[in-house]
Enzyme design. Structure first.
Site, PDB file in Angstrom:
ATOM      1  N   HIS A 130      32.704  19.603  56.443  1.00  0.00           N
ATOM      2  CA  HIS A 130      31.349  19.290  56.374  1.00  0.00           C
ATOM      3  C   HIS A 130      30.643  20.289  55.512  1.00  0.00           C
ATOM      4  O   HIS A 130      31.048  21.791  55.498  1.00  0.00           O
ATOM      5  CB  HIS A 130      30.716  19.093  57.591  1.00  0.00           C
ATOM      6  CG  HIS A 130      31.197  17.906  58.297  1.00  0.00           C
ATOM      7  ND1 HIS A 130      30.394  17.444  59.637  1.00  0.00           N
ATOM      8  CD2 HIS A 130      31.829  16.853  58.110  1.00  0.00           C
ATOM      9  CE1 HIS A 130      30.875  16.295  59.950  1.00  0.00           C
ATOM     10  NE2 HIS A 130      31.799  15.916  59.062  1.00  0.00           N
ATOM     11  N   GLU A 147      27.933  22.191  55.891  1.00  0.00           N
ATOM     12  CA  GLU A 147      27.573  23.164  56.755  1.00  0.00           C
ATOM     13  C   GLU A 147      28.672  24.272  56.989  1.00  0.00           C
ATOM     14  O   GLU A 147      28.633  25.450  56.652  1.00  0.00           O
ATOM     15  CB  GLU A 147      26.712  22.877  57.754  1.00  0.00           C
ATOM     16  CG  GLU A 147      25.541  21.878  57.460  1.00  0.00           C
ATOM     17  CD  GLU A 147      26.035  20.253  57.749  1.00  0.00           C
ATOM     18  OE1 GLU A 147      25.042  19.416  57.875  1.00  0.00           O
ATOM     19  OE2 GLU A 147      27.186  20.167  57.445  1.00  0.00           O
ATOM     20  N   CYS A 180      25.588  17.984  62.467  1.00  0.00           N
ATOM     21  CA  CYS A 180      26.607  17.322  63.753  1.00  0.00           C
ATOM     22  C   CYS A 180      26.720  18.287  64.524  1.00  0.00           C
ATOM     23  O   CYS A 180      26.542  19.576  64.230  1.00  0.00           O
ATOM     24  CB  CYS A 180      27.819  16.580  63.099  1.00  0.00           C
ATOM     25  SG  CYS A 180      29.036  17.735  62.684  1.00  0.00           S
ATOM     26  N   CYS A 204      29.346  21.078  63.508  1.00  0.00           N
ATOM     27  CA  CYS A 204      28.831  22.111  62.517  1.00  0.00           C
ATOM     28  C   CYS A 204      27.645  22.822  63.187  1.00  0.00           C
ATOM     29  O   CYS A 204      27.673  24.101  62.855  1.00  0.00           O
ATOM     30  CB  CYS A 204      28.345  21.299  61.285  1.00  0.00           C
ATOM     31  SG  CYS A 204      29.323  20.638  60.302  1.00  0.00           S
TER      32      CYS A 204
END
Length: 168
Positions: free
Chosen positions: A74, A76, A103, A106
């Protein structure tokens, strides 16, 4: 002399996060992130496979488990990992600009990295993240672009670089 109207820091860094998102290779959602400390960019990240591994938009497609593509890192997390690889600047006390709120997975990485503020462009949030954010003391702000900035940004991308002069 005309004073140039500069973007706010949130407008500036979120615009960069949106551009970073265009590098994402997962067609399920393109997310971009920019990690900032003391108004300086530490790292950027987008969602995509780790270096040298197949991307979602390649021949192998998505690698799905429990309704989630596990092929990608992801944005991040990729951003935080890039800061670690590059070194030189700690992430403690930083701000994360991201096109979508984090999420839960993350968010945990963001909290461990010492991020103190998240500026998110769109909501992608679970109740677990809302509760965890309170415990971690991380501020979450939803980005609201100024209309003037959107106009200036649009004009900047439409004009040839050699002819672009900012208008107040």
């Amino acid at each position: 002399m005309t004073t140039i109207q500069r973007p706010s820091w949130d407008d500036y860094f979120m615009s960069i996060a949106k551009i970073v998102a265009t590098r994402g290779t997962c067609d399920r959602l393109q997310v971009g992130a920019v990690l900032v400390k003391d108004k300086r960019i530490i790292a950027t990240g987008y969602n995509g496979a780790p270096p040298g591994m197949p991307h979602c938009d390649g021949a192998d497609g998505h690698q799905m488990e429990n309704g989630h593509c596990i092929r990608t890192v992801h944005a991040e997390e990729n951003c935080i990992l890039q800061a670690a690889v590059l070194g030189g600047q700690g992430t403690t006390g930083s701000t994360l600009y991201t096109t979508h709120s984090t999420c839960h997975h993350c968010f945990k990485a963001v909290a461990v990295a010492g991020v103190k503020r998240i500026v998110a462009g769109a909501e992608y949030l679970s109740t677990a993240v809302i509760e965890a954010r309170k415990h971690a003391g991380i501020v979450l702000d939803y980005y609201q672009p100024s209309p003037e900035w959107l106009d200036r940004l649009s004009a900047a991308f439409k004009a040839p670089l050699e002819n672009y002069v900012s208008k107040a």
